[in-house]
Design a protein around this motif. Sequence first.
Motif, PDB file in Angstrom:
ATOM      1  N   ALA A 150       0.679  -1.375  -0.147  1.00 35.47           N
ATOM      2  CA  ALA A 150      -0.043   0.149  -0.166  1.00 35.47           C
ATOM      3  C   ALA A 150       0.715   1.149   0.000  1.00 35.47           C
ATOM      4  O   ALA A 150       0.500   2.265  -0.542  1.00 35.47           O
ATOM      5  CB  ALA A 150      -0.832  -0.093   1.292  1.00 35.47           C
ATOM      6  N   ILE A 151       1.868   1.277   0.530  1.00 38.30           N
ATOM      7  CA  ILE A 151       2.839   2.514   0.531  1.00 38.30           C
ATOM      8  C   ILE A 151       3.272   2.556  -0.829  1.00 38.30           C
ATOM      9  O   ILE A 151       3.258   3.781  -1.421  1.00 38.30           O
ATOM     10  CB  ILE A 151       4.060   2.139   1.561  1.00 38.30           C
ATOM     11  CG1 ILE A 151       3.704   1.915   3.075  1.00 38.30           C
ATOM     12  CG2 ILE A 151       5.156   3.205   1.284  1.00 38.30           C
ATOM     13  CD1 ILE A 151       4.966   1.630   3.827  1.00 38.30           C
ATOM     14  N   LEU A 190      12.540   1.575   0.900  1.00 37.10           N
ATOM     15  CA  LEU A 190      11.460   1.761  -0.350  1.00 37.10           C
ATOM     16  C   LEU A 190      11.783   3.257  -0.981  1.00 37.10           C
ATOM     17  O   LEU A 190      11.743   3.400  -2.271  1.00 37.10           O
ATOM     18  CB  LEU A 190      10.057   1.795   0.019  1.00 37.10           C
ATOM     19  CG  LEU A 190       9.567   0.523   0.605  1.00 37.10           C
ATOM     20  CD1 LEU A 190       8.149   0.482   1.079  1.00 37.10           C
ATOM     21  CD2 LEU A 190       9.686  -0.673  -0.385  1.00 37.10           C
ATOM     22  N   PHE A 191      12.201   4.358  -0.125  1.00 41.55           N
ATOM     23  CA  PHE A 191      12.585   5.609  -0.603  1.00 41.55           C
ATOM     24  C   PHE A 191      13.913   5.241  -1.420  1.00 41.55           C
ATOM     25  O   PHE A 191      13.700   5.980  -2.193  1.00 41.55           O
ATOM     26  CB  PHE A 191      12.697   6.537   0.586  1.00 41.55           C
ATOM     27  CG  PHE A 191      11.109   7.093   0.919  1.00 41.55           C
ATOM     28  CD1 PHE A 191      10.253   7.393   0.351  1.00 41.55           C
ATOM     29  CD2 PHE A 191      11.155   7.403   2.236  1.00 41.55           C
ATOM     30  CE1 PHE A 191       8.936   7.954   0.586  1.00 41.55           C
ATOM     31  CE2 PHE A 191      10.057   8.164   2.880  1.00 41.55           C
ATOM     32  CZ  PHE A 191       8.995   8.344   2.070  1.00 41.55           C
ATOM     33  N   ALA A 192      14.696   4.874  -0.731  1.00 44.27           N
ATOM     34  CA  ALA A 192      15.915   4.678  -1.875  1.00 44.27           C
ATOM     35  C   ALA A 192      15.652   3.758  -3.113  1.00 44.27           C
ATOM     36  O   ALA A 192      16.184   4.467  -4.122  1.00 44.27           O
ATOM     37  CB  ALA A 192      16.936   3.634  -0.774  1.00 44.27           C
ATOM     38  N   GLN A 193      14.914   2.926  -3.116  1.00 42.38           N
ATOM     39  CA  GLN A 193      14.506   2.286  -4.348  1.00 42.38           C
ATOM     40  C   GLN A 193      13.704   2.954  -5.395  1.00 42.38           C
ATOM     41  O   GLN A 193      13.686   2.700  -6.714  1.00 42.38           O
ATOM     42  CB  GLN A 193      13.899   0.853  -4.071  1.00 42.38           C
ATOM     43  CG  GLN A 193      14.655  -0.215  -3.302  1.00 42.38           C
ATOM     44  CD  GLN A 193      13.839  -1.143  -2.762  1.00 42.38           C
ATOM     45  OE1 GLN A 193      13.293  -2.107  -3.826  1.00 42.38           O
ATOM     46  NE2 GLN A 193      13.839  -1.294  -1.536  1.00 42.38           N
ATOM     47  N   MET A 194      12.901   4.022  -4.835  1.00 45.38           N
ATOM     48  CA  MET A 194      12.509   5.030  -5.467  1.00 45.38           C
ATOM     49  C   MET A 194      13.199   5.993  -6.147  1.00 45.38           C
ATOM     50  O   MET A 194      12.754   6.804  -7.071  1.00 45.38           O
ATOM     51  CB  MET A 194      11.066   5.776  -4.891  1.00 45.38           C
ATOM     52  CG  MET A 194      10.076   4.517  -4.227  1.00 45.38           C
ATOM     53  SD  MET A 194       8.617   5.433  -3.573  1.00 45.38           S
ATOM     54  CE  MET A 194       7.868   4.193  -3.320  1.00 45.38           C
ATOM     55  N   ARG A 223      21.397   2.566   6.307  1.00 43.28           N
ATOM     56  CA  ARG A 223      21.482   1.237   5.284  1.00 43.28           C
ATOM     57  C   ARG A 223      20.311   0.579   5.583  1.00 43.28           C
ATOM     58  O   ARG A 223      20.189  -0.384   6.677  1.00 43.28           O
ATOM     59  CB  ARG A 223      22.730   0.440   5.586  1.00 43.28           C
ATOM     60  CG  ARG A 223      22.907  -0.725   4.790  1.00 43.28           C
ATOM     61  CD  ARG A 223      24.403  -1.411   4.599  1.00 43.28           C
ATOM     62  NE  ARG A 223      24.785  -0.273   3.534  1.00 43.28           N
ATOM     63  CZ  ARG A 223      26.123  -0.097   3.319  1.00 43.28           C
ATOM     64  NH1 ARG A 223      27.122  -1.198   3.995  1.00 43.28           N
ATOM     65  NH2 ARG A 223      26.666   0.616   2.264  1.00 43.28           N
ATOM     66  N   ALA A 224      19.251   0.693   5.085  1.00 41.25           N
ATOM     67  CA  ALA A 224      17.669   0.185   5.273  1.00 41.25           C
ATOM     68  C   ALA A 224      17.437  -1.120   4.678  1.00 41.25           C
ATOM     69  O   ALA A 224      16.338  -1.357   4.916  1.00 41.25           O
ATOM     70  CB  ALA A 224      16.839   1.181   4.767  1.00 41.25           C
ATOM     71  N   SER A 225      18.320  -2.003   4.352  1.00 36.67           N
ATOM     72  CA  SER A 225      18.203  -3.228   3.996  1.00 36.67           C
ATOM     73  C   SER A 225      19.262  -3.945   4.280  1.00 36.67           C
ATOM     74  O   SER A 225      20.485  -3.795   3.937  1.00 36.67           O
ATOM     75  CB  SER A 225      17.789  -3.194   2.498  1.00 36.67           C
ATOM     76  OG  SER A 225      17.377  -4.453   2.139  1.00 36.67           O
ATOM     77  N   ALA A 226      19.081  -5.182   4.848  1.00 36.73           N
ATOM     78  CA  ALA A 226      19.891  -6.032   5.121  1.00 36.73           C
ATOM     79  C   ALA A 226      20.318  -7.109   3.909  1.00 36.73           C
ATOM     80  O   ALA A 226      21.078  -8.166   4.061  1.00 36.73           O
ATOM     81  CB  ALA A 226      19.839  -6.924   6.332  1.00 36.73           C
ATOM     82  N   ASN A 227      19.512  -6.758   2.876  1.00 34.99           N
ATOM     83  CA  ASN A 227      19.526  -7.817   1.637  1.00 34.99           C
ATOM     84  C   ASN A 227      19.791  -7.458   0.578  1.00 34.99           C
ATOM     85  O   ASN A 227      20.547  -7.898  -0.332  1.00 34.99           O
ATOM     86  CB  ASN A 227      17.944  -8.531   1.607  1.00 34.99           C
ATOM     87  CG  ASN A 227      17.492  -9.459   2.757  1.00 34.99           C
ATOM     88  OD1 ASN A 227      18.261 -10.532   2.914  1.00 34.99           O
ATOM     89  ND2 ASN A 227      16.824  -8.803   3.923  1.00 34.99           N
ATOM     90  N   GLY A 934       8.804   3.530  -7.808  1.00 36.69           N
ATOM     91  CA  GLY A 934       8.034   4.482  -7.719  1.00 36.69           C
ATOM     92  C   GLY A 934       7.271   4.674  -9.224  1.00 36.69           C
ATOM     93  O   GLY A 934       6.203   5.450  -9.273  1.00 36.69           O
ATOM     94  N   ALA A 935       7.876   4.280 -10.198  1.00 37.99           N
ATOM     95  CA  ALA A 935       7.333   4.258 -11.745  1.00 37.99           C
ATOM     96  C   ALA A 935       7.166   5.517 -12.161  1.00 37.99           C
ATOM     97  O   ALA A 935       6.458   5.833 -13.042  1.00 37.99           O
ATOM     98  CB  ALA A 935       5.694   3.513 -11.552  1.00 37.99           C
TER      99      ALA A 935
END
Length: 987
Positions: A150-151, A190-194, A223-227, A934-935
Motif C-alpha cells: 500500500a505504501i 522503499l524511498f531509496a529504491q524509488m 542502510r535500510a536493507s540487510a538484503n 515509484g514508476a
Amino acid sequence: MAVAVLSAAVFLSLCAGSLAFPTGARQIQRPSCGYEACHDTKAGVLNVHLVPHTHDDVGWLKTVDQYYYGARNEIQHAGVQYILDSVVRQLLSDPTKRFIYVEIAFFSRWWQQQSEDMRSAVQQLVNQGRLEFINGGWSMNDEATTHYSAIIDQMSLGLRFLNDTFGECGRPRVAWHIDPFGHSREQASLFAQMGFDGFFFGRLDYQDKRSRLQSREMEMLWRASANLKPPAGDLFTGVLPNGYNPPDGFCWDQSCSDTPIMDDKTMEDYNVDNIVQRFNETAHAQASHYRTNHIIMTMGSDFQYENANLWYKNLDKLIHHVNLQTSETNVHALYSTPSCYLKELHNTNISWSMKYDDFFPYADNAHNFWTGYFTSRPALKRYERISNNFLQVCSQLEVLGGKVSRDGPYGKADSDTLKRAMAVAQHHDAVSGTEKQHVADDYARRLSQGWDQCEILVANAMSALTGSQGPVVFCENLNISVCPTSESSQKFSVTLYNPLARRVSWPVRLPVNGSQFSVTDSSGQPVDNEVVPVSNATRALRRDRGYSVNELVFLSSLPELGLSTYTVSRMAQNNNRATRAQQSKRDTAMSIHNEFFRVNFDPQTGLLSEIQSLDRKRTLPIKQNFYWYKASRGNSESSQTSGAYIFRPNSSEPIPVSTTAQTYTVQNALVQEVYQNFSSWCSQVVRLYRAQNLLELEWTVGPIPVGDGLGKEIITRFDTPLKTAGLFYTDSNGREILERRRNFRPTWTLKQTEPVAGNYYPVNSRIYIKDSDTQLTLLTDRSMGGSSIQDGSVELMLHRRLLLDDFRGVGEPLSEPGDYYDGLVVRGRLLVFLSPPEAAAELHRPRAQQEYLQPQILLQPGGAKQEFSAVLSALPLNVHLLTLAQWDADAVLLRLEHQFEKKESSTYSLPATVDLQKVFSRFSIEGLRELTLGANQWRDEMSRLAWRTSGGWSRPESWSPDPEDPPTLVTLQPMEIRTFLLKIRLH
C-alpha cells in the motif's frame, strides 16, 4: 515473438505522457529546477536554510474535504485551498522566494480547479524551482501500521500525478516524513529504491535525540536493507532540529502569537536588533549539534500559510537584516528547500555515520511511548487491509478483462476511486487510528465508495472472462456468517478469483440454512463438504443481519492468477447430516488434529495447552489466554494517560479476562474446531483444516466493558518454555524481519521507564520467538502492536477502549461506538506456525502473501462451470506478483518481487529468474522498459547522490539491461522488487 526493449522516445509515443514532460502543460522556459535552482550560499560562514512549508494532514481532526475547503473551523482553523492560493501569489511576486509542498491528495484537487493561466504560472514556478514538490506521495503515510504494498501504491499515485503534470521538474528528490510517529527501516529502503537522494523527518525517541545531539549525529547514512546490495537500500537521513516547527519566537503565521519584525526605527517597539541577535544565537546553538556550516530551519507548521503574506513579509525582513551583519556574526540566511540543503551537505564531502536498525518505538518523554496506535481502531485497520486486497484484485482484473472491465454489462466503473481512497487511508492519522471518530468514519466511507466502483469493474471483468452475465453478489459479511444469496438459494455458483500467481488451496465457509449440500468443481467433479452450526458468538455478533443456522465448508483449489467456479446445490433435508457441536465436560481431555498438528487443551481450564507437530515430531507446551492492561489515568510519576497514540498500562502484569474457558468442539473430516468462551465479550475458535500446516485462531473481542470506569487494552498472550534470551522478531511493513531485544536499543543506551509500552513494536504481518530447535510464528490479519515481555512469551494487542484523551491533539478518548453504539466488536484471525527455525520462512512467507491477497469470492444464482488462469505456469515460490495494473490504454504496470531474505531458506533464498514472455497466457508482451520502484523514472536513467561513510563510499552504480539476456528475462535477488512498463496485446 520478439519483444522490443523500446527507447524512451518510442515507448513514450506508445504510452503518451507516461514518463515524459506533459503534453498538456505549456513550457514557459528551459527548466532550471531541483539542485540547479538553489540560491548561492557563502563559504566560511554558517548558512541557515529557511524552508517555508505547510504540513497538511489528509484528515485528522477534520475530514479531507473539511480541511481542503476550510469547513468546521470550530474544530481547527484550516483551509488548504486558501494556503495554495496565498502561497502561489507570493511566489509569483518575487523570484527569490521558495516554498515546498507535500500532500498531492490536496494539490491535485486544487490543480483541477485552476484556470489555464494559473496552471501556466504554476508550471513556471515549478520549472524554476520556486515551488518544489517534496516526498510526492498522495499522503504522508504512516510507517508503523502500513503494508509495503500500500505504501508503494500511494507513493506511485502521487508521483505519477507530478510526472504527468510537471514532467522532470515535478519529480521530488527528497523524502519528507516530518510527522509520522516513528520510522521504519523498510520505509527508508522503499524511498531509496524509488530514487530519492535523502530523507528528513521530525520525530524520534527523546533519549535517542538527546544522544544524537550530544554526539552530533543528527544526520547519517541509513542502510535500510540487510538484503539489497549496497547502496540500493542506502539513504541519507537527517533529523530536523525542531520537529517541523519554527524555532521558538520565529513563527509568523496568523495562528502564531510571536512578535512580528518591526523595522521602523522611529517606532518605540523597534525590535530588529533583538530579533537578529536571538536568531543568530539560535542558529549557532543549533549548529553546535550538526556537523557542517549548513543548518536547516523549518518555517511553517500544521496548515500554515493561509495568509502567506504574514510569513514572507517577516522572512524577507529577517533575511535582509541578518545578512547585513554576516561579516560580524558569520551567519547567512537564505530561502531554501530540503533538496538545496541536501545538496550543500553532499558538497561538504565529509564522512557520515551508518544506521542499520529502525526508529521504533517512539517516545517523547519518559512515560509517553507512542505504541498504542499500533493497535488503535483495529476494525479500520482490518478494513484498510482487505481493501488493499480488493484493490489488487480489481487492478488485476481491469487488465485481464480489457476494456469491458471499465464499461461492461454491469455498468461503467473505475479502479481510481479505490486507489485514491486507499492512498488517503495510508496517511499517518488514518490507518494509524489517531483521528477523531467522525474522520475515521469518513475514511471508511471513502473506502466503501471505492469498493462500489471496483465491484462493478470486477463483475464486468468476470463477465468478459467467463461469458456469464447473471446477477453477481459480493458477500461482504462472511466473517459474521451473513450472505443472503447462500442463505436462501437452492442452487448457486461460487466463483473464487486467486490474485496470486501460484495455485492455492482456500477453505470456503458460507452461511446456509440447509443441512446437506452437493458441491461440484468446474469440471463437474464432487467436492467434499461439511455443514457445521453457526456459533452462538456469531449469532450474537450479527444480531438481526442474517438468519443462517449453519455454515457450509469446503476446500477450494484455485489456479494461478485465475478463477474457479464451484456449484452448490441444496439436497433433501437430513437433519442428522450436519456436524453436531459437542459440549466438553470439565476434567475431560480435549484435542483436535489434522495431518500436521495435534492441539491439546487443559481439561481443568479449557485453555490451549500444547501443540504437537506430527510431521516434525516435536511438542511445544503452550498456554494461550486473553488479558487486559488497565489503562493509566496518570499517577505520581507522570500525568500521562493511555489514548489513541500513547500506550501506558498502570501495571506490568495484565489481568486475565478469565482463568478458564467454557468450551465445545466441532469435528469432521474437513475441519476440527474448539470453541472457547472466556466472557460475554471475549471468545475464540481454535481451528485446524484438513491438509493445512497451520493452526487458525479466530478471536472475537468486544464490546469491551468500561462500566467499572477503567479503560482496557486487550491482548492475547502465548507462554512457552522456549529459551529466547530476551529476543523476539517482528516484520518491517510486511517485508524484512528485524531482531528485537527487550529493554535494548541497538544504537543508544536505553533507560527503560515503561517496561511494557517501551518494549512494544509494530507488527504488520508477523511476530515470532525461537530457540535453537523451535520457532513459534504468529501471522496477523492486520497491523497491531506486539512484544515479548518475558522469555518464552509473545503477546499481541488486539483491541483498545479508553476513557481519557492522551493530550496529543485528537481531543477525545478512543472509545469507538460500534454498529449498535454499545461499543466496537472486533473479530480477527491469527495463524500459528510451529517449525524448526531453518524451515520457518518457507512456511510463513508464502502464507503471509496468501493472507494479504486472499481469493475474492463472488456468488451467482444457478450453476456454472468455469475455470481460467491468466498465466502459462506458476511463478516460483520465491517470486511474488506484486503489481499488475492498467497504466493506460495499451500499457500495464508490472512489479515482481523476491519474497525471501538472504539465508532464510537453502532453496528459496537463491536468485530467481523469470521469463515474462512465458508467464502470461491472457496477453502477449510487445514492448517493455524497466522503471524505478515509484514508476516515475526509467531505471537506467536513475542517478542518485553518493555519500562517504566510515566504511567507504556509498556510491550508486549505473544500471543497464544485460544485452546478452532476452529482454523479458528478469532475475531477482533476495528482497528485490523490479518494476516494468509493458506494452501488451490481449489474446
